[in-house]
Write a protein that holds these residues in place. Structure first.
Motif, PDB file in Angstrom:
ATOM      1  N   LEU A   1       0.846  -1.189   0.000  1.00  0.00           N
ATOM      2  CA  LEU A   1       0.000   0.000   0.000  1.00  0.00           C
ATOM      3  C   LEU A   1       0.878   1.234   0.000  1.00  0.00           C
ATOM      4  N   MET A   2       0.220   2.367  -0.222  1.00  0.00           N
ATOM      5  CA  MET A   2       0.903   3.657  -0.155  1.00  0.00           C
ATOM      6  C   MET A   2       0.451   4.394   1.096  1.00  0.00           C
ATOM      7  N   LEU A   3       1.387   4.752   1.943  1.00  0.00           N
ATOM      8  CA  LEU A   3       1.086   5.648   3.051  1.00  0.00           C
ATOM      9  C   LEU A   3       1.278   7.076   2.555  1.00  0.00           C
ATOM     10  N   GLN A   4       0.269   7.885   2.749  1.00  0.00           N
ATOM     11  CA  GLN A   4       0.289   9.277   2.322  1.00  0.00           C
ATOM     12  C   GLN A   4       0.647  10.176   3.509  1.00  0.00           C
ATOM     13  N   PRO A   5       0.846  11.470   3.281  1.00  0.00           N
ATOM     14  CA  PRO A   5       1.137  12.373   4.404  1.00  0.00           C
ATOM     15  C   PRO A   5       0.098  12.305   5.510  1.00  0.00           C
ATOM     16  N   THR A   6      -1.133  11.935   5.164  1.00  0.00           N
ATOM     17  CA  THR A   6      -2.187  11.818   6.174  1.00  0.00           C
ATOM     18  C   THR A   6      -1.905  10.671   7.137  1.00  0.00           C
ATOM     19  N   GLY A   7      -1.780   9.466   6.582  1.00  0.00           N
ATOM     20  CA  GLY A   7      -1.504   8.312   7.438  1.00  0.00           C
ATOM     21  C   GLY A   7      -0.163   8.398   8.132  1.00  0.00           C
ATOM     22  N   LEU A   8       0.838   8.947   7.439  1.00  0.00           N
ATOM     23  CA  LEU A   8       2.160   9.099   8.044  1.00  0.00           C
ATOM     24  C   LEU A   8       2.116  10.049   9.239  1.00  0.00           C
ATOM     25  N   THR A   9       1.278  11.088   9.158  1.00  0.00           N
ATOM     26  CA  THR A   9       1.166  12.024  10.281  1.00  0.00           C
ATOM     27  C   THR A   9       0.585  11.331  11.509  1.00  0.00           C
ATOM     28  N   VAL A  10      -0.407  10.454  11.300  1.00  0.00           N
ATOM     29  CA  VAL A  10      -0.962   9.702  12.430  1.00  0.00           C
ATOM     30  C   VAL A  10       0.110   8.818  13.059  1.00  0.00           C
ATOM     31  N   LEU A  11       0.875   8.131  12.233  1.00  0.00           N
ATOM     32  CA  LEU A  11       1.930   7.267  12.761  1.00  0.00           C
ATOM     33  C   LEU A  11       3.004   8.071  13.478  1.00  0.00           C
ATOM     34  N   GLU A  12       3.332   9.236  12.957  1.00  0.00           N
ATOM     35  CA  GLU A  12       4.291  10.113  13.643  1.00  0.00           C
ATOM     36  C   GLU A  12       3.759  10.514  15.018  1.00  0.00           C
ATOM     37  N   SER A  13       2.467  10.781  15.107  1.00  0.00           N
ATOM     38  CA  SER A  13       1.885  11.182  16.396  1.00  0.00           C
ATOM     39  C   SER A  13       1.985  10.071  17.420  1.00  0.00           C
ATOM     40  N   LEU A  14       2.098   8.819  16.949  1.00  0.00           N
ATOM     41  CA  LEU A  14       2.251   7.675  17.843  1.00  0.00           C
ATOM     42  C   LEU A  14       3.717   7.345  18.116  1.00  0.00           C
ATOM     43  N   GLY A  15       4.620   8.132  17.533  1.00  0.00           N
ATOM     44  CA  GLY A  15       6.044   7.870  17.708  1.00  0.00           C
ATOM     45  C   GLY A  15       6.563   6.759  16.827  1.00  0.00           C
ATOM     46  N   LEU A  16       5.797   6.393  15.802  1.00  0.00           N
ATOM     47  CA  LEU A  16       6.163   5.256  14.955  1.00  0.00           C
ATOM     48  C   LEU A  16       6.711   5.690  13.599  1.00  0.00           C
ATOM     49  N   GLY A  17       6.936   6.981  13.416  1.00  0.00           N
ATOM     50  CA  GLY A  17       7.474   7.469  12.156  1.00  0.00           C
ATOM     51  C   GLY A  17       8.806   6.844  11.784  1.00  0.00           C
ATOM     52  N   PRO A  18       9.785   6.835  12.676  1.00  0.00           N
ATOM     53  CA  PRO A  18      11.077   6.239  12.321  1.00  0.00           C
ATOM     54  C   PRO A  18      10.972   4.774  11.916  1.00  0.00           C
ATOM     55  N   ALA A  19      10.151   4.014  12.623  1.00  0.00           N
ATOM     56  CA  ALA A  19      10.038   2.582  12.327  1.00  0.00           C
ATOM     57  C   ALA A  19       9.423   2.340  10.954  1.00  0.00           C
ATOM     58  N   ILE A  20       8.354   3.067  10.621  1.00  0.00           N
ATOM     59  CA  ILE A  20       7.700   2.821   9.338  1.00  0.00           C
ATOM     60  C   ILE A  20       8.548   3.351   8.197  1.00  0.00           C
ATOM     61  N   HIS A  21       9.267   4.448   8.391  1.00  0.00           N
ATOM     62  CA  HIS A  21      10.157   4.944   7.344  1.00  0.00           C
ATOM     63  C   HIS A  21      11.315   3.971   7.094  1.00  0.00           C
ATOM     64  N   ALA A  22      11.790   3.336   8.153  1.00  0.00           N
ATOM     65  CA  ALA A  22      12.879   2.370   7.985  1.00  0.00           C
ATOM     66  C   ALA A  22      12.429   1.155   7.180  1.00  0.00           C
ATOM     67  N   ALA A  23      11.130   0.833   7.256  1.00  0.00           N
ATOM     68  CA  ALA A  23      10.619  -0.352   6.578  1.00  0.00           C
ATOM     69  C   ALA A  23      10.110  -0.059   5.172  1.00  0.00           C
ATOM     70  N   GLY A  24       9.828   1.219   4.864  1.00  0.00           N
ATOM     71  CA  GLY A  24       9.198   1.563   3.596  1.00  0.00           C
ATOM     72  C   GLY A  24      10.146   2.204   2.609  1.00  0.00           C
ATOM     73  N   ASN A  25       9.572   2.714   1.537  1.00  0.00           N
ATOM     74  CA  ASN A  25      10.342   3.318   0.451  1.00  0.00           C
ATOM     75  C   ASN A  25       9.663   4.622   0.034  1.00  0.00           C
ATOM     76  N   ARG A  26      10.425   5.712   0.037  1.00  0.00           N
ATOM     77  CA  ARG A  26       9.861   7.018  -0.304  1.00  0.00           C
ATOM     78  C   ARG A  26       9.440   7.058  -1.772  1.00  0.00           C
ATOM     79  N   ILE A  27       8.213   7.583  -2.003  1.00  0.00           N
ATOM     80  CA  ILE A  27       7.667   7.739  -3.345  1.00  0.00           C
ATOM     81  C   ILE A  27       7.408   9.223  -3.588  1.00  0.00           C
ATOM     82  N   ASP A  28       7.996   9.760  -4.652  1.00  0.00           N
ATOM     83  CA  ASP A  28       7.836  11.173  -4.986  1.00  0.00           C
ATOM     84  C   ASP A  28       6.932  11.408  -6.188  1.00  0.00           C
ATOM     85  N   ARG A  29       6.572  10.331  -6.898  1.00  0.00           N
ATOM     86  CA  ARG A  29       5.878  10.527  -8.162  1.00  0.00           C
ATOM     87  C   ARG A  29       5.018   9.314  -8.504  1.00  0.00           C
TER      88      ARG A  29
END
Length: 415
Positions: A45-73
């Motif tokens: 799936l694609m996590l968008q800035p919306t879902g990523l913001t929720v995960l950041e609020s839970l302190g899980l931003g670093p973990a999910i970024h480490a597991a995923g791949n940034r998409i710019d386009r």
């Protein structure tokens, strides 16, 4: 607000995130899961800035970024003449937004690991078939005759095939979509596709092939990508009967460069058939049972909003409970907070899907000749980026969130 005892039906991303958000606010949660072992369903799936913001609020931003791949386009071409028919860049918007391609298992693991670390109770092997409200609270009826409760609030996070919403007074009409997709998650060799893009190929609107780089589920695992192939759900059995080799040869005909992915597929069991339906609960609660995620709204994955909408739902619900003195008032506030955002993106998904997944040759003809041109003329690039990122209208304020500073997050950290 006083602490409540809350039952969460479903241990998917929405249910796990709800437990984390509500427990942090002081409520007691029980997660009730029908399977013996909670596990992710699906490929990527694609996590968008919306879902990523929720995960950041839970302190899980670093973990999910480490597991995923940034998409710019998001980039797509039609196969006959190579015309660009999809070109959406997050950079069209200010602020440094981006998407994150992730394996569904990576999102599940990130949330489940945190729930386990905090020892939130998960009760497994229990299929909830109904909710009864009594003076002492809400009770869950479990297959086999057991009853759980009482609870002050029940959250249905059991997904698009929720039995609770289907049997409720607010049950929506569901329209099963003709097109689904085969998905597979495979090792992704370097150079196969642009690692910063979701890349797609189309033949009219009836054929869609895509490759989404999703990073590594675990640090020791190789980089992966999701390969998906759109098809009519009713044709899936015939495709299987004709054989795996014939299916693979069809993809080669459209996109020969996919061979390093195709050669990894040796059995139909490696492919998941995803089915989709369009449905929206007009009022996302009934009594003291509230519906979140796909239980409340589901649609085509064309805009990639499903998991993100679910995470926004549970954040908005937690915010509403924190700001009101009664559950009844909080549920009304939750419904108001999510109404416009949900309805807008349900409408947009329904409008866009026929251009990319349908038998409508005329719509594909229009798409192939006009989309690339129109998409370059302001404000179209900004509007398309807002649609894809889930931020065409503000989704954050109603959920009590403040969007991340994406430029700061993307900046290299001092060693």
């Amino acid at each position: 607000m006083k602490p409540f005892k809350i039952a969460i039906v479903g241990a998917g991303p929405a249910g796990l995130a709800a437990s984390l958000l509500l427990s942090r606010a002081g409520h007691a949660t029980d997660i009730i899961e029908r399977f013996d072992s909670p596990a992710p369903v699906g490929s990527a799936l694609m996590l968008q800035p919306t879902g990523l913001t929720v995960l950041e609020s839970l302190g899980l931003g670093p973990a999910i970024h480490a597991a995923g791949n940034r998409i710019d386009r998001l980039f797509g071409t039609e196969t006959t003449h190579g015309r660009i028919v999809l070109d959406v860049r997050y950079s069209a918007l200010p602020g440094g937004r981006y998407g994150l391609g992730v394996h569904r298992a990576a999102l599940f693991d990130t949330l489940h690991d945190e729930v386990s670390a905090r020892r939130h109770p998960i009760h497994t092997g229990l299929r909830v078939i109904g909710v009864t409200e009594e003076a002492s609270g809400s009770y869950l009826s479990v297959e086999g005759g057991d009853r759980l409760g009482p609870y002050d609030l029940v959250i249905d996070a059991s997904g698009a095939r929720s039995e609770l919403v289907a049997s409720s007074p607010v049950a929506p009409r569901a329209r099963n979509l003709v097109y689904g997709a085969f998905w597979a998650t495979l090792e992704c060799p370097d150079g196969l596709v642009d690692q910063a893009a979701l890349t797609q190929r189309y033949d009219k609107a009836s054929v869609m092939i895509g490759v989404l780089p999703v990073g590594s589920r675990r640090p020791q695992m190789p980089k992966q990508a999701a390969l998906f192939w759109s098809l009519k759900v009713a044709d899936a059995d015939d495709v299987r009967k004709r054989g795996l080799d014939r299916w693979k040869q069809t993809i080669r005909g459209y996109w020969p460069e996919c061979e390093p992915l195709l050669e990894q597929i040796t059995d139909w069991d490696q492919l998941t058939l995803a089915r989709y339906a369009h449905r929206t609960v007009r009022t996302p609660f009934s009594g003291r049972t509230v519906f979140v995620g796909d239980a409340a709204h589901s649609t085509s994955p064309q805009l990639g909003q499903g998991a993100n909408m679910a995470l926004l739902d549970v954040a908005a619900l937690a915010h509403a409970l924190a700001g009101h003195e009664s559950i009844e008032a909080a549920l009304l506030a939750y419904a108001r907070a999510r109404r416009m955002h949900v309805r807008l993106f349900q409408l947009l998904s329904a409008a866009f899907t026929p251009f990319y997944q349908s038998d409508a040759a005329a719509l594909a003809w229009i798409r192939d000749r006009l989309v690339a041109t129109i998409a370059k003329v302001p404000p179209a690039p900004q509007i398309l980026a807002g649609i894809v990122s889930g931020t065409l209208i503000d989704p954050f304020n109603g959920a009590g969130l403040r969007e991340c500073d994406w430029l700061r997050r993307a900046a290299p950290q001092p060693s």
